[in-house]
Design a protein around this motif. Structure first.
Motif, PDB file in Angstrom:
ATOM      1  N   LEU A  46      16.975  58.623  67.823  1.00 51.25           N
ATOM      2  CA  LEU A  46      17.521  59.375  68.947  1.00 51.25           C
ATOM      3  C   LEU A  46      18.430  60.476  68.425  1.00 51.25           C
ATOM      4  CD1 LEU A  46      18.454  56.381  71.284  1.00 51.25           C
ATOM      5  CD2 LEU A  46      16.302  57.650  71.182  1.00 51.25           C
ATOM      6  N   VAL A  47      18.227  61.696  68.918  1.00 49.76           N
ATOM      7  CA  VAL A  47      19.032  62.833  68.492  1.00 49.76           C
ATOM      8  C   VAL A  47      19.464  63.624  69.704  1.00 49.76           C
ATOM      9  CG1 VAL A  47      17.876  63.007  66.251  1.00 49.76           C
ATOM     10  CG2 VAL A  47      17.003  64.331  68.196  1.00 49.76           C
ATOM     11  N   ARG A  48      20.514  64.412  69.507  1.00 46.76           N
ATOM     12  CA  ARG A  48      20.936  65.355  70.540  1.00 46.76           C
ATOM     13  C   ARG A  48      21.258  66.685  69.892  1.00 46.76           C
ATOM     14  NH1 ARG A  48      26.176  66.941  71.034  1.00 46.76           N
ATOM     15  NH2 ARG A  48      27.833  65.707  70.081  1.00 46.76           N
ATOM     16  N   TRP A  49      21.208  67.745  70.681  1.00 47.96           N
ATOM     17  CA  TRP A  49      21.458  69.090  70.178  1.00 47.96           C
ATOM     18  C   TRP A  49      22.936  69.437  70.333  1.00 47.96           C
ATOM     19  CZ3 TRP A  49      19.178  72.642  67.305  1.00 47.96           C
ATOM     20  CH2 TRP A  49      19.655  73.951  67.336  1.00 47.96           C
ATOM     21  N   CYS A  50      23.528  69.989  69.292  1.00 50.92           N
ATOM     22  CA  CYS A  50      24.904  70.501  69.352  1.00 50.92           C
ATOM     23  C   CYS A  50      24.827  72.024  69.310  1.00 50.92           C
ATOM     24  CB  CYS A  50      25.747  69.979  68.198  1.00 50.92           C
ATOM     25  SG  CYS A  50      27.416  70.709  68.135  1.00 50.92           S
ATOM     26  N   GLU A  51      25.242  72.657  70.381  1.00 52.13           N
ATOM     27  CA  GLU A  51      25.156  74.110  70.456  1.00 52.13           C
ATOM     28  C   GLU A  51      26.076  74.772  69.445  1.00 52.13           C
ATOM     29  OE1 GLU A  51      23.645  77.717  72.100  1.00 52.13           O
ATOM     30  OE2 GLU A  51      22.973  75.621  72.131  1.00 52.13           O
ATOM     31  N   ALA A  52      27.275  74.216  69.249  1.00 49.64           N
ATOM     32  CA  ALA A  52      28.211  74.805  68.300  1.00 49.64           C
ATOM     33  C   ALA A  52      27.683  74.727  66.866  1.00 49.64           C
ATOM     34  CB  ALA A  52      29.566  74.108  68.400  1.00 49.64           C
ATOM     35  N   CYS A  53      27.037  73.605  66.535  1.00 49.48           N
ATOM     36  CA  CYS A  53      26.480  73.427  65.187  1.00 49.48           C
ATOM     37  C   CYS A  53      25.125  74.106  65.029  1.00 49.48           C
ATOM     38  CB  CYS A  53      26.307  71.943  64.871  1.00 49.48           C
ATOM     39  SG  CYS A  53      27.817  70.962  64.875  1.00 49.48           S
ATOM     40  N   GLN A  54      24.464  74.402  66.161  1.00 49.25           N
ATOM     41  CA  GLN A  54      23.088  74.901  66.132  1.00 49.25           C
ATOM     42  C   GLN A  54      22.197  73.947  65.323  1.00 49.25           C
ATOM     43  OE1 GLN A  54      21.504  78.039  67.598  1.00 49.25           O
ATOM     44  NE2 GLN A  54      23.129  77.174  68.895  1.00 49.25           N
ATOM     45  N   ALA A  55      22.339  72.660  65.642  1.00 44.95           N
ATOM     46  CA  ALA A  55      21.592  71.646  64.891  1.00 44.95           C
ATOM     47  C   ALA A  55      21.461  70.392  65.744  1.00 44.95           C
ATOM     48  CB  ALA A  55      22.305  71.315  63.588  1.00 44.95           C
ATOM     49  N   PHE A  56      20.465  69.562  65.382  1.00 42.87           N
ATOM     50  CA  PHE A  56      20.328  68.245  65.986  1.00 42.87           C
ATOM     51  C   PHE A  56      21.223  67.265  65.241  1.00 42.87           C
ATOM     52  CE2 PHE A  56      16.283  69.972  67.599  1.00 42.87           C
ATOM     53  CZ  PHE A  56      16.391  69.563  68.926  1.00 42.87           C
ATOM     54  N   LEU A  57      21.822  66.347  66.003  1.00 41.49           N
ATOM     55  CA  LEU A  57      22.697  65.328  65.437  1.00 41.49           C
ATOM     56  C   LEU A  57      22.166  63.949  65.781  1.00 41.49           C
ATOM     57  CD1 LEU A  57      26.191  66.703  66.594  1.00 41.49           C
ATOM     58  CD2 LEU A  57      24.919  67.311  64.519  1.00 41.49           C
ATOM     59  N   ALA A  58      22.332  63.001  64.861  1.00 38.44           N
ATOM     60  CA  ALA A  58      22.096  61.598  65.195  1.00 38.44           C
ATOM     61  C   ALA A  58      23.171  61.155  66.185  1.00 38.44           C
ATOM     62  CB  ALA A  58      22.142  60.744  63.933  1.00 38.44           C
ATOM     63  N   LEU A  59      22.835  60.271  67.107  1.00 41.62           N
ATOM     64  CA  LEU A  59      23.819  59.800  68.076  1.00 41.62           C
ATOM     65  C   LEU A  59      24.890  58.979  67.393  1.00 41.62           C
ATOM     66  CD1 LEU A  59      21.710  58.662  71.173  1.00 41.62           C
ATOM     67  CD2 LEU A  59      22.382  60.962  70.466  1.00 41.62           C
ATOM     68  N   ASP A  60      26.153  59.161  67.829  1.00 39.11           N
ATOM     69  CA  ASP A  60      27.197  58.277  67.334  1.00 39.11           C
ATOM     70  C   ASP A  60      27.174  56.986  68.156  1.00 39.11           C
ATOM     71  OD1 ASP A  60      28.520  58.736  69.751  1.00 39.11           O
ATOM     72  OD2 ASP A  60      29.932  60.180  68.895  1.00 39.11           O
ATOM     73  N   GLU A  61      28.064  56.063  67.827  1.00 35.29           N
ATOM     74  CA  GLU A  61      28.034  54.742  68.464  1.00 35.29           C
ATOM     75  C   GLU A  61      28.258  54.842  69.967  1.00 35.29           C
ATOM     76  OE1 GLU A  61      30.384  50.446  68.174  1.00 35.29           O
ATOM     77  OE2 GLU A  61      30.517  51.875  66.522  1.00 35.29           O
ATOM     78  N   THR A  62      29.190  55.720  70.388  1.00 33.59           N
ATOM     79  CA  THR A  62      29.464  55.874  71.814  1.00 33.59           C
ATOM     80  C   THR A  62      28.255  56.422  72.543  1.00 33.59           C
ATOM     81  OG1 THR A  62      31.821  56.223  71.396  1.00 33.59           O
ATOM     82  CG2 THR A  62      30.957  57.000  73.502  1.00 33.59           C
ATOM     83  N   GLU A  63      27.595  57.407  71.941  1.00 34.17           N
ATOM     84  CA  GLU A  63      26.416  57.999  72.564  1.00 34.17           C
ATOM     85  C   GLU A  63      25.260  57.008  72.613  1.00 34.17           C
ATOM     86  OE1 GLU A  63      27.383  62.599  71.153  1.00 34.17           O
ATOM     87  OE2 GLU A  63      26.179  61.255  69.901  1.00 34.17           O
ATOM     88  N   GLN A  64      25.109  56.210  71.577  1.00 33.11           N
ATOM     89  CA  GLN A  64      24.058  55.190  71.591  1.00 33.11           C
ATOM     90  C   GLN A  64      24.298  54.187  72.719  1.00 33.11           C
ATOM     91  OE1 GLN A  64      23.458  53.352  67.756  1.00 33.11           O
ATOM     92  NE2 GLN A  64      23.745  55.300  66.695  1.00 33.11           N
ATOM     93  N   ARG A  65      25.556  53.782  72.878  1.00 32.26           N
ATOM     94  CA  ARG A  65      25.875  52.833  73.949  1.00 32.26           C
ATOM     95  C   ARG A  65      25.623  53.466  75.312  1.00 32.26           C
ATOM     96  NH1 ARG A  65      30.351  51.655  72.243  1.00 32.26           N
ATOM     97  NH2 ARG A  65      31.687  52.994  73.515  1.00 32.26           N
ATOM     98  N   ARG A  66      25.998  54.729  75.470  1.00 32.75           N
ATOM     99  CA  ARG A  66      25.774  55.418  76.740  1.00 32.75           C
ATOM    100  C   ARG A  66      24.279  55.513  77.043  1.00 32.75           C
ATOM    101  NH1 ARG A  66      27.880  58.518  80.554  1.00 32.75           N
ATOM    102  NH2 ARG A  66      26.667  60.264  81.373  1.00 32.75           N
ATOM    103  N   PHE A  67      23.487  55.728  76.010  1.00 30.57           N
ATOM    104  CA  PHE A  67      22.048  55.826  76.233  1.00 30.57           C
ATOM    105  C   PHE A  67      21.459  54.475  76.614  1.00 30.57           C
ATOM    106  CE2 PHE A  67      17.577  55.923  75.047  1.00 30.57           C
ATOM    107  CZ  PHE A  67      17.179  57.082  75.686  1.00 30.57           C
ATOM    108  N   ARG A  68      21.943  53.400  75.981  1.00 34.84           N
ATOM    109  CA  ARG A  68      21.388  52.068  76.274  1.00 34.84           C
ATOM    110  C   ARG A  68      21.764  51.594  77.663  1.00 34.84           C
ATOM    111  NH1 ARG A  68      23.343  50.823  71.043  1.00 34.84           N
ATOM    112  NH2 ARG A  68      25.076  49.703  71.992  1.00 34.84           N
ATOM    113  N   GLU A  69      22.981  51.873  78.075  1.00 38.78           N
ATOM    114  CA  GLU A  69      23.508  51.287  79.291  1.00 38.78           C
ATOM    115  C   GLU A  69      23.187  52.157  80.503  1.00 38.78           C
ATOM    116  OE1 GLU A  69      27.619  50.826  78.457  1.00 38.78           O
ATOM    117  OE2 GLU A  69      27.323  49.189  77.023  1.00 38.78           O
ATOM    118  N   ALA A  70      23.280  51.554  81.669  1.00 38.09           N
ATOM    119  CA  ALA A  70      23.053  52.279  82.919  1.00 38.09           C
ATOM    120  C   ALA A  70      24.336  52.981  83.316  1.00 38.09           C
ATOM    121  CB  ALA A  70      22.620  51.311  84.025  1.00 38.09           C
TER     122      ALA A  70
END
Length: 444
Positions: A46-70
């Motif tokens: 799972l990746v997300r785009w960072c506009e400031a970095c102009q790059a795809f990033l791997a999800l951090d732990e918080t983002e992974q949890r947000r994606f898993r949960e409702a």
């Protein structure tokens, strides 16, 4: 469990950054989250785009949890008010001056961009398959530039199409979607070697559009049949039915009323969902059947000013008419599972997830045959013309007043529930497509 199958880069920027969980995002979570936790058949990253970095990033732990949960939809303070006070509260909250103050306050709360931390999470997409599965047309990366670049690096590109309504019926979409969706869709249709539809109807429409662009059929295409199964995200077991029963107590949100039955509609307020026919039907039955209510569950979409005014100014609001603009999954399931009947009068759907979700709880469904709705539920739903308010009133009232009819309809829904696809089966279909003629796994 370590995945060893072909690599799939899944861009979930829209789901991770969005507020709340739409039907499209719920499908993305139920399909991808278990695969990303480890599946030997496919290596989902799972990746997300960072506009400031102009790059795809791997999800951090918080983002992974947000994606898993409702994620529950954001609750505005105005929605805590009694329904009768919400119109005035919403008008006050939507004044331009207050909106400007709120935007300024949000900007002031932003934290500095974590450049160093993001540099460690940066990923270079090289090989494997790049997959768009959520509402990624809202993402900032231009697919007309991104997809050819990825193809040149040996990355296969793919998308799951939920519908093509912003192209086929732009009058059903807001201005932003009319602007963003067509170039996103056409980029995928021009460059993808894998095309996925959420229904046979949607896939056929996407393939027709691709041919009209002068592009040959993709190497791989197929349907992933979405599920109406309600997932307990703490386990992969089927969440038990709420056992909707006509004698069961009303859900907490409706207690204290004179209702004995209600029809429920789960849909964002937008023209295609056709809420007006249900309000017309309510006006027909209200005086003769005050025991039957209408419950609407859905956030405000676009081109709905007249509809919202009609709902909030309706004389039966809070008595026979109820609107829950921000219901989380638990509240939605309670309201849906205890309903006498579920109504979905959409002009057309690319799939029709609420129909599946109602049937999975044993709740009878009344809907139309627009678009892919004809594929959902087989012969179990009652199908009506989308513009015949008298027919909608008659059928919905019959569910509340004819005990034998309701029992037969409920038995048919419960039988259908035993044969509906599960999310595990949907993931199997997705994996089969992702591993068909797949490129080799990406090196770590």
């Amino acid at each position: 469990m370590n995945a060893s199958g072909p690599t799939v880069w899944a861009d979930v920027t829209n789901t991770v950054e969005g507020s709340g969980t739409t039907g499209v995002q719920r499908a993305a979570k139920n399909l991808l989250a278990p695969l990303a936790m480890g599946d030997p058949r496919v290596d989902v990253r799972l990746v997300r785009w960072c506009e400031a970095c102009q790059a795809f990033l791997a999800l951090d732990e918080t983002e992974q949890r947000r994606f898993r949960e409702a994620a529950p939809p954001p609750e505005r303070r105005v929605d805590r008010l009694p329904q009768r006070l919400r119109p005035a509260g919403r008008r006050l909250a939507d004044r331009p001056a207050l909106r400007r103050l709120n935007r300024a306050a949000r900007r002031g709360r932003r934290t500095p961009h974590p450049t160093d931390e993001h540099s460690r999470r940066r990923v270079d997409l090289d090989g494997g398959t790049f997959l768009d599965l959520d509402a990624s047309w809202h993402n900032r990366t231009d697919r007309n530039r991104l997809l050819p670049t990825l193809n040149a690096r040996g990355v296969r590109t793919a998308a799951l199409f939920h519908d093509l309504f912003p192209i086929d019926h732009p009058e059903w979409s807001d201005g932003g979607t009319r602007t963003l969706f067509p170039p996103w869709a056409d980029a995928h249709l021009r460059h993808d070697d894998l095309m996925i539809g959420n229904s046979a109807w949607t896939l056929a429409r996407a393939l027709d559009r691709r041919r009209s662009l002068g592009v040959d059929a993709p190497a791989v295409s197929g349907v992933v049949h979405l599920s109406g199964e309600w997932i307990d995200r703490r386990s992969e077991e089927r969440a038990p039915s709420s056992g909707a029963s006509p004698t069961q107590a009303l859900p907490e949100q409706l207690r204290g009323t004179d209702l004995r039955a209600y029809a429920v509609c789960v849909a964002t307020l937008e023209p295609r969902k056709n809420h007006a026919v249900l309000l017309d039907a309510l006006d027909r039955w209200a005086d003769m059947h005050p025991e039957l209510g209408l419950v609407l569950i859905g956030r405000i979409g676009w081109n709905t000013d007249e509809l919202v005014r009609r709902i909030e100014g309706h004389p039966l609001l809070g008595r026979q008419l109820f609107w829950f603009a921000h219901a989380d999954d638990d509240a939605m399931r309670s309201l849906l599972g205890r309903a006498t009947v579920a109504a979905m009068p959409s002009l057309a759907e690319g799939f029709g997830l609420p129909v599946m979700e109602a049937l999975s709880l044993g709740v009878p469904v009344v809907t139309t045959g627009g678009g892919a709705l004809a594929e959902v539920g087989g012969d179990t739903p009652v199908r009506l013309p989308p513009d015949d308010a008298a027919a909608w009133a008659d059928v919905l009232v019959r569910h509340a007043t004819d005990a034998d009819y309701l029992a037969a309809r409920r038995a048919a829904a419960e039988e259908a529930a035993r044969h509906l696809p599960t999310w595990a089966e949907a993931r199997d279909e997705l994996v089969d497509l992702l591993t068909s003629s797949s490129p080799p796994p990406t090196s770590r």
